[in-house]
Scaffold this active site. Structure first.
Site, PDB file in Angstrom:
ATOM      1  N   ASP A  26     -17.678  10.508 -26.946  1.00  0.00           N
ATOM      2  CA  ASP A  26     -17.001   9.563 -27.283  1.00  0.00           C
ATOM      3  C   ASP A  26     -15.913   9.926 -28.453  1.00  0.00           C
ATOM      4  O   ASP A  26     -16.624  10.401 -29.620  1.00  0.00           O
ATOM      5  CB  ASP A  26     -17.388   8.279 -27.235  1.00  0.00           C
ATOM      6  N   ILE A  27     -14.615  10.059 -28.118  1.00  0.00           N
ATOM      7  CA  ILE A  27     -13.586  10.463 -29.228  1.00  0.00           C
ATOM      8  C   ILE A  27     -13.412   9.333 -30.455  1.00  0.00           C
ATOM      9  O   ILE A  27     -13.046   9.289 -31.578  1.00  0.00           O
ATOM     10  CB  ILE A  27     -12.369  10.760 -29.051  1.00  0.00           C
ATOM     11  N   ASN A  40     -18.725  -0.949 -18.754  1.00  0.00           N
ATOM     12  CA  ASN A  40     -17.620  -1.940 -18.794  1.00  0.00           C
ATOM     13  C   ASN A  40     -17.050  -2.218 -17.755  1.00  0.00           C
ATOM     14  O   ASN A  40     -16.584  -1.252 -16.851  1.00  0.00           O
ATOM     15  CB  ASN A  40     -16.785  -1.848 -20.111  1.00  0.00           C
ATOM     16  N   VAL A 100     -10.368   3.074 -19.677  1.00  0.00           N
ATOM     17  CA  VAL A 100     -10.012   4.054 -18.689  1.00  0.00           C
ATOM     18  C   VAL A 100     -10.673   3.853 -17.451  1.00  0.00           C
ATOM     19  O   VAL A 100     -11.935   3.203 -17.226  1.00  0.00           O
ATOM     20  CB  VAL A 100     -10.628   5.548 -19.209  1.00  0.00           C
ATOM     21  N   HIS A 135     -17.742   4.754 -16.192  1.00  0.00           N
ATOM     22  CA  HIS A 135     -18.253   5.750 -17.011  1.00  0.00           C
ATOM     23  C   HIS A 135     -19.469   4.789 -17.722  1.00  0.00           C
ATOM     24  O   HIS A 135     -19.417   3.554 -17.992  1.00  0.00           O
ATOM     25  CB  HIS A 135     -17.401   6.356 -18.131  1.00  0.00           C
ATOM     26  N   HIS A 145     -22.024   4.542 -21.017  1.00  0.00           N
ATOM     27  CA  HIS A 145     -22.076   4.684 -22.507  1.00  0.00           C
ATOM     28  C   HIS A 145     -23.317   5.020 -22.698  1.00  0.00           C
ATOM     29  O   HIS A 145     -24.251   3.858 -22.417  1.00  0.00           O
ATOM     30  CB  HIS A 145     -21.387   3.534 -23.193  1.00  0.00           C
TER      31      HIS A 145
END
Length: 116
Positions: A30-31, A89, A98, A102, A104
């Protein structure tokens, strides 16, 4: 989906620090990490939200969890003295920014409850 950030990462059009890749999913750092280990697992198939998952996607979603468990194990977080969290989420109010599902993987520090 041509304007999806994660599809562009999946396709190699946007660079990412990829930590896992197979024929079903891609995982990358993750950025904006919220823990020392914060890896996102995305399916290669574009699915906008959890609400868009169908019965046909059951194995794909399960695969995201097994891939996350593999990376957690490789990084030493699967031991009972450590641990990790996996979360998805759904929609903006829950923190989805986004719209490509996805998972996490968060680990490397104590994670409080309740989250948020």
């Amino acid at each position: 989906m041509s304007d999806c950030l994660f599809c562009k990462i999946r396709d190699g059009l946007i660079p990412a620090k990829v930590v896992y890749r197979d024929d079903v999913c891609v995982a990358f750092e993750d950025i904006n990490p919220q823990a020392p280990t914060h890896v996102l697992f995305i399916p290669r198939k574009h699915i906008p939200t959890v609400n868009d998952i169908t019965a046909e996607d059951r194995e794909l979603v399960g695969h995201l969890f097994t891939a996350a468990a593999k990376v957690a194990q490789e990084r030493g977080h699967a031991d009972p003295s450590d641990g990790y969290r996996v979360v998805m989420n759904t929609h903006a109010h829950a923190g989805q920014t986004v719209f490509h599902i996805h998972l996490h993987l968060l680990a490397g520090r104590p994670l409080g409850w309740p989250p948020g």
